[in-house]
Scaffold this motif. Structure first.
Motif, PDB file in Angstrom:
ATOM      1  N   ALA A 106      45.227  28.407  43.706  1.00  0.00           N
ATOM      2  CA  ALA A 106      44.946  29.839  43.537  1.00  0.00           C
ATOM      3  C   ALA A 106      46.220  30.634  43.240  1.00  0.00           C
ATOM      4  O   ALA A 106      46.143  31.810  42.853  1.00  0.00           O
ATOM      5  N   TYR A 107      47.357  29.978  43.391  1.00  0.00           N
ATOM      6  CA  TYR A 107      48.649  30.671  43.266  1.00  0.00           C
ATOM      7  C   TYR A 107      48.793  31.410  41.929  1.00  0.00           C
ATOM      8  O   TYR A 107      49.067  32.621  41.893  1.00  0.00           O
ATOM      9  N   GLY A 108      48.571  30.691  40.856  1.00  0.00           N
ATOM     10  CA  GLY A 108      48.733  31.281  39.523  1.00  0.00           C
ATOM     11  C   GLY A 108      47.776  32.443  39.275  1.00  0.00           C
ATOM     12  O   GLY A 108      48.209  33.538  38.906  1.00  0.00           O
ATOM     13  N   PRO A 109      46.458  32.203  39.486  1.00  0.00           N
ATOM     14  CA  PRO A 109      45.507  33.297  39.266  1.00  0.00           C
ATOM     15  C   PRO A 109      45.847  34.537  40.100  1.00  0.00           C
ATOM     16  O   PRO A 109      45.729  35.661  39.615  1.00  0.00           O
ATOM     17  N   ARG A 110      46.310  34.329  41.344  1.00  0.00           N
ATOM     18  CA  ARG A 110      46.662  35.484  42.194  1.00  0.00           C
ATOM     19  C   ARG A 110      47.804  36.276  41.569  1.00  0.00           C
ATOM     20  O   ARG A 110      47.762  37.501  41.518  1.00  0.00           O
ATOM     21  N   ILE A 111      48.823  35.533  41.096  1.00  0.00           N
ATOM     22  CA  ILE A 111      49.963  36.207  40.448  1.00  0.00           C
ATOM     23  C   ILE A 111      49.489  37.035  39.264  1.00  0.00           C
ATOM     24  O   ILE A 111      49.980  38.127  38.998  1.00  0.00           O
ATOM     25  N   HIS A 112      48.481  36.480  38.571  1.00  0.00           N
ATOM     26  CA  HIS A 112      47.987  37.189  37.395  1.00  0.00           C
ATOM     27  C   HIS A 112      46.888  38.181  37.756  1.00  0.00           C
ATOM     28  O   HIS A 112      46.137  38.627  36.900  1.00  0.00           O
ATOM     29  N   GLY A 113      46.758  38.492  39.049  1.00  0.00           N
ATOM     30  CA  GLY A 113      45.930  39.638  39.460  1.00  0.00           C
ATOM     31  C   GLY A 113      44.524  39.337  39.925  1.00  0.00           C
ATOM     32  O   GLY A 113      43.745  40.255  40.167  1.00  0.00           O
ATOM     33  N   VAL A 114      44.158  38.065  40.069  1.00  0.00           N
ATOM     34  CA  VAL A 114      42.813  37.779  40.577  1.00  0.00           C
ATOM     35  C   VAL A 114      42.847  37.893  42.106  1.00  0.00           C
ATOM     36  O   VAL A 114      43.626  37.219  42.773  1.00  0.00           O
ATOM     37  N   LYS A 115      42.021  38.771  42.660  1.00  0.00           N
ATOM     38  CA  LYS A 115      42.062  39.023  44.100  1.00  0.00           C
ATOM     39  C   LYS A 115      40.786  38.568  44.804  1.00  0.00           C
ATOM     40  O   LYS A 115      40.804  38.170  45.955  1.00  0.00           O
ATOM     41  N   LYS A 116      39.653  38.671  44.096  1.00  0.00           N
ATOM     42  CA  LYS A 116      38.367  38.425  44.751  1.00  0.00           C
ATOM     43  C   LYS A 116      38.181  36.961  45.138  1.00  0.00           C
ATOM     44  O   LYS A 116      38.308  36.065  44.326  1.00  0.00           O
ATOM     45  N   LYS A 117      37.843  36.781  46.408  1.00  0.00           N
ATOM     46  CA  LYS A 117      37.696  35.440  46.966  1.00  0.00           C
ATOM     47  C   LYS A 117      36.662  34.575  46.208  1.00  0.00           C
ATOM     48  O   LYS A 117      36.965  33.422  45.862  1.00  0.00           O
ATOM     49  N   PRO A 118      35.455  35.097  45.936  1.00  0.00           N
ATOM     50  CA  PRO A 118      34.479  34.239  45.239  1.00  0.00           C
ATOM     51  C   PRO A 118      34.999  33.758  43.885  1.00  0.00           C
ATOM     52  O   PRO A 118      34.799  32.602  43.513  1.00  0.00           O
ATOM     53  N   LEU A 119      35.669  34.640  43.185  1.00  0.00           N
ATOM     54  CA  LEU A 119      36.193  34.260  41.873  1.00  0.00           C
ATOM     55  C   LEU A 119      37.298  33.208  42.030  1.00  0.00           C
ATOM     56  O   LEU A 119      37.356  32.217  41.290  1.00  0.00           O
ATOM     57  N   LEU A 120      38.171  33.413  43.026  1.00  0.00           N
ATOM     58  CA  LEU A 120      39.236  32.440  43.280  1.00  0.00           C
ATOM     59  C   LEU A 120      38.640  31.074  43.636  1.00  0.00           C
ATOM     60  O   LEU A 120      39.100  30.044  43.164  1.00  0.00           O
ATOM     61  N   GLU A 121      37.594  31.112  44.480  1.00  0.00           N
ATOM     62  CA  GLU A 121      36.941  29.855  44.870  1.00  0.00           C
ATOM     63  C   GLU A 121      36.383  29.127  43.652  1.00  0.00           C
ATOM     64  O   GLU A 121      36.489  27.904  43.534  1.00  0.00           O
ATOM     65  N   GLU A 122      35.831  29.916  42.769  1.00  0.00           N
ATOM     66  CA  GLU A 122      35.256  29.337  41.555  1.00  0.00           C
ATOM     67  C   GLU A 122      36.356  28.686  40.693  1.00  0.00           C
ATOM     68  O   GLU A 122      36.199  27.562  40.196  1.00  0.00           O
ATOM     69  N   ILE A 123      37.454  29.429  40.547  1.00  0.00           N
ATOM     70  CA  ILE A 123      38.570  28.915  39.726  1.00  0.00           C
ATOM     71  C   ILE A 123      39.146  27.636  40.345  1.00  0.00           C
ATOM     72  O   ILE A 123      39.411  26.654  39.649  1.00  0.00           O
ATOM     73  N   VAL A 124      39.313  27.661  41.677  1.00  0.00           N
ATOM     74  CA  VAL A 124      39.906  26.500  42.362  1.00  0.00           C
ATOM     75  C   VAL A 124      39.011  25.271  42.184  1.00  0.00           C
ATOM     76  O   VAL A 124      39.480  24.181  41.833  1.00  0.00           O
ATOM     77  N   GLU A 125      37.706  25.458  42.369  1.00  0.00           N
ATOM     78  CA  GLU A 125      36.793  24.323  42.242  1.00  0.00           C
ATOM     79  C   GLU A 125      36.801  23.774  40.811  1.00  0.00           C
ATOM     80  O   GLU A 125      36.899  22.566  40.576  1.00  0.00           O
ATOM     81  N   LYS A 126      36.719  24.689  39.867  1.00  0.00           N
ATOM     82  CA  LYS A 126      36.689  24.288  38.462  1.00  0.00           C
ATOM     83  C   LYS A 126      37.973  23.534  38.073  1.00  0.00           C
ATOM     84  O   LYS A 126      37.924  22.490  37.394  1.00  0.00           O
ATOM     85  N   SER A 127      39.104  24.057  38.540  1.00  0.00           N
ATOM     86  CA  SER A 127      40.387  23.439  38.176  1.00  0.00           C
ATOM     87  C   SER A 127      40.544  22.067  38.824  1.00  0.00           C
ATOM     88  O   SER A 127      41.009  21.115  38.192  1.00  0.00           O
ATOM     89  N   LEU A 128      40.148  21.976  40.093  1.00  0.00           N
ATOM     90  CA  LEU A 128      40.258  20.683  40.783  1.00  0.00           C
ATOM     91  C   LEU A 128      39.315  19.659  40.162  1.00  0.00           C
ATOM     92  O   LEU A 128      39.645  18.474  40.065  1.00  0.00           O
ATOM     93  N   LYS A 129      38.149  20.115  39.727  1.00  0.00           N
ATOM     94  CA  LYS A 129      37.220  19.200  39.057  1.00  0.00           C
ATOM     95  C   LYS A 129      37.815  18.729  37.732  1.00  0.00           C
ATOM     96  O   LYS A 129      37.766  17.544  37.410  1.00  0.00           O
ATOM     97  N   ALA A 130      38.379  19.673  36.989  1.00  0.00           N
ATOM     98  CA  ALA A 130      38.964  19.320  35.691  1.00  0.00           C
ATOM     99  C   ALA A 130      40.148  18.368  35.864  1.00  0.00           C
ATOM    100  O   ALA A 130      40.426  17.556  34.988  1.00  0.00           O
TER     101      ALA A 130
END
Lengths: 251, 217
Positions: A106-130
């Protein structure tokens, strides 16, 4: 296949030492390009020039152009931070941050301004799957990333890069510190990633370059000696210096 | 590590040369046996073929293990690929020499219905093709390989000539049919040797240049 990046007469100096001499090389889109050559040949210097990491080194000077989608990345109006979001990098030794698996990704997305937990969770899951790591870590996302094995750490680092949705991924000997099974997983991953991303990889392992890359560039003494389809480089290279290197007759 | 690999490649090349010269000797002996009705020599050709087959297996094993253990690239890879392909052709040439020896045995001591001129000539050209190919192989000489393959035209020409001649003899007198058939088989074996030798030339061109060419035109 389109050209994602391209260098034109790229020369790089470290103070007075010329580390790269007028290299013009295309990086094809959605393909894996391998950079091979002996230590000190300029391949890592070349790789670092592709996302301006080279500027971090004191005394480094650049001549020529590096184009991303046709635009020079060294143009004064290009923001290096934005550029490195598009052109991510994975290093030789996995370098997870000393924080949880989740926070690493979540480090990168947070730096680039993503704050919302559900969205971060989605990004983390998607990235780890990829990054082919999800199944192995989904039950311990909030544990420290430092508890992962070397191979898992390297895939975590790749997930961290993927989380900011890059277009190009640069890899500097990503498998050199991994055991054969982790290496095989990483190679499978690279194969999958090229469907969505453009990949440039520096490797000392020629069999690895032969296995995973579509194009290979051979560097020697700061020069690009030969660039071609990987199949051609490893069966019928045109330059004798390439032949000598890949068959181990060097020096 | 690499220098021991170099040595292994050299040893492998020596084994291929040895196999090539065993095959060439087999052909030479088989032809001599036919000309001189030497049953003993013909038997020896047949017996020696097992040694050629054994050497082929040995070279095959060695090549495969070098591929597995040394991960050859570029010229080394083409050399090993060529080694694996040409030993098959050499082994077949050995089989053809063996078949030629069997013709001698089947013919027995029956006098020839015609003097043997074209058959020995064919065998001589086959012999030259095998030996020139071995030289081209060792010297990485693709031009010599191309020139060698051209000799096959002469072999084909002689084969057609023998074919027509024997057809006439068979038409003239049915008592000629048995021997004519055997001699025709002998010619056919030699003609096949020319084709295998041409395959070898093609692989040598590949080994040196990386291009697969059709020299059988």
């Amino acid at each position: 296949m389109g050209i994602k990046m391209e260098t034109k007469n790229l020369s790089i100096y470290y103070k007075n030492y010329k580390a790269l001499n007028s290299v013009s090389l295309p990086i094809k889109e959605n393909a894996v390009t391998a950079l091979i050559g002996p230590s000190g040949c300029g391949k890592t210097t070349f790789l670092r020039s592709l996302n301006r990491m080279i500027e971090v080194i004191e005394g480094a000077r650049i001549e020529g152009n590096v184009l991303l989608d046709g635009k020079n990345i060294y143009d004064p109006e290009v923001d290096p931070v934005e550029l490195r979001k598009k052109v991510g990098m994975v290093f030789q030794k996995p370098n997870p941050f000393p924080m949880s698996i989740f926070d690493n990704v979540a480090y990168g997305p947070r730096i680039h301004g993503v704050k919302k937990k559900p969205l971060l969770e989605e990004i983390v899951e998607k990235s780890l799957k990829a990054a082919a790591l999800w199944d192995e870590v989904k039950d311990r996302l909030y544990e420290s990333a430092l508890g992962l094995s070397g191979g898992q750490q390297q895939r975590l680092v790749i997930a961290r890069v993927l989380a900011v949705e890059p277009q190009v991924i640069l890899m500097d000997e990503p498998a050199s510190a991994l055991d054969p099974i982790s290496t095989a997983k990483l190679e499978d991953l690279i194969e999958q990633l090229k469907e969505k991303y453009t990949i440039v990889i520096v490797t000392h392992n020629m069999q690895q370059a032969a296995r995973i890359s579509d194009y290979t560039a051979f560097f020697l003494n700061g020069e690009l000696v030969e660039y071609d389809e990987t199949r051609i480089i490893f069966t019928t290279p045109k330059e004798k210096r390439t032949e000598d290197y890949i068959t181990g007759r060097f020096g | 590590m690499r220098s021991s690999f170099r040595r292994e490649l050299e040893l492998l090349q020596n084994s291929i040369l040895k196999m090539g010269s065993m095959v060439a000797d087999a052909l030479d002996n088989a032809m001599t046996a036919l000309k001189q009705r030497d049953m003993e020599l013909a038997q020896r050709v047949i017996a020696e073929d097992d040694k050629i087959d054994a050497l082929e297996l040995e070279i095959e094993q060695k090549s495969l293990s070098l591929i597995a253990l040394q991960q050859p690239m570029a010229g080394d890879l083409r050399f090993l690929g060529t080694a694996l392909k040409i030993i098959t052709d050499l082994e077949r040439i050995g089989d053809n020499a063996l078949s030629l020896a069997k013709v001698t045995i089947n013919l027995g001591n029956q006098p020839f219905i015609k003097p043997l001129i074209d058959l020995p000539r064919m065998a001589e050209i086959c012999q030259k093709m095998i030996r020139d190919n071995l030289q081209a192989f060792v010297n990485r000489d693709h031009e010599l390989a191309v020139k060698t393959a051209e000799l096959d035209h002469e072999i084909d020409h002689l084969y057609n000539q023998i074919f027509r001649e024997l057809l006439v003899l068979m038409g003239e007198d049915p008592r000629n049919i048995r021997q004519s058939t055997y001699l025709l088989l002998a010619a056919r074996h030699l003609e096949r040797i020319g084709d295998h030798a041409t395959n070898i030339s093609e692989w040598i061109v590949y080994m040196v240049t990386g291009n697969r060419v059709d020299l059988n035109k």
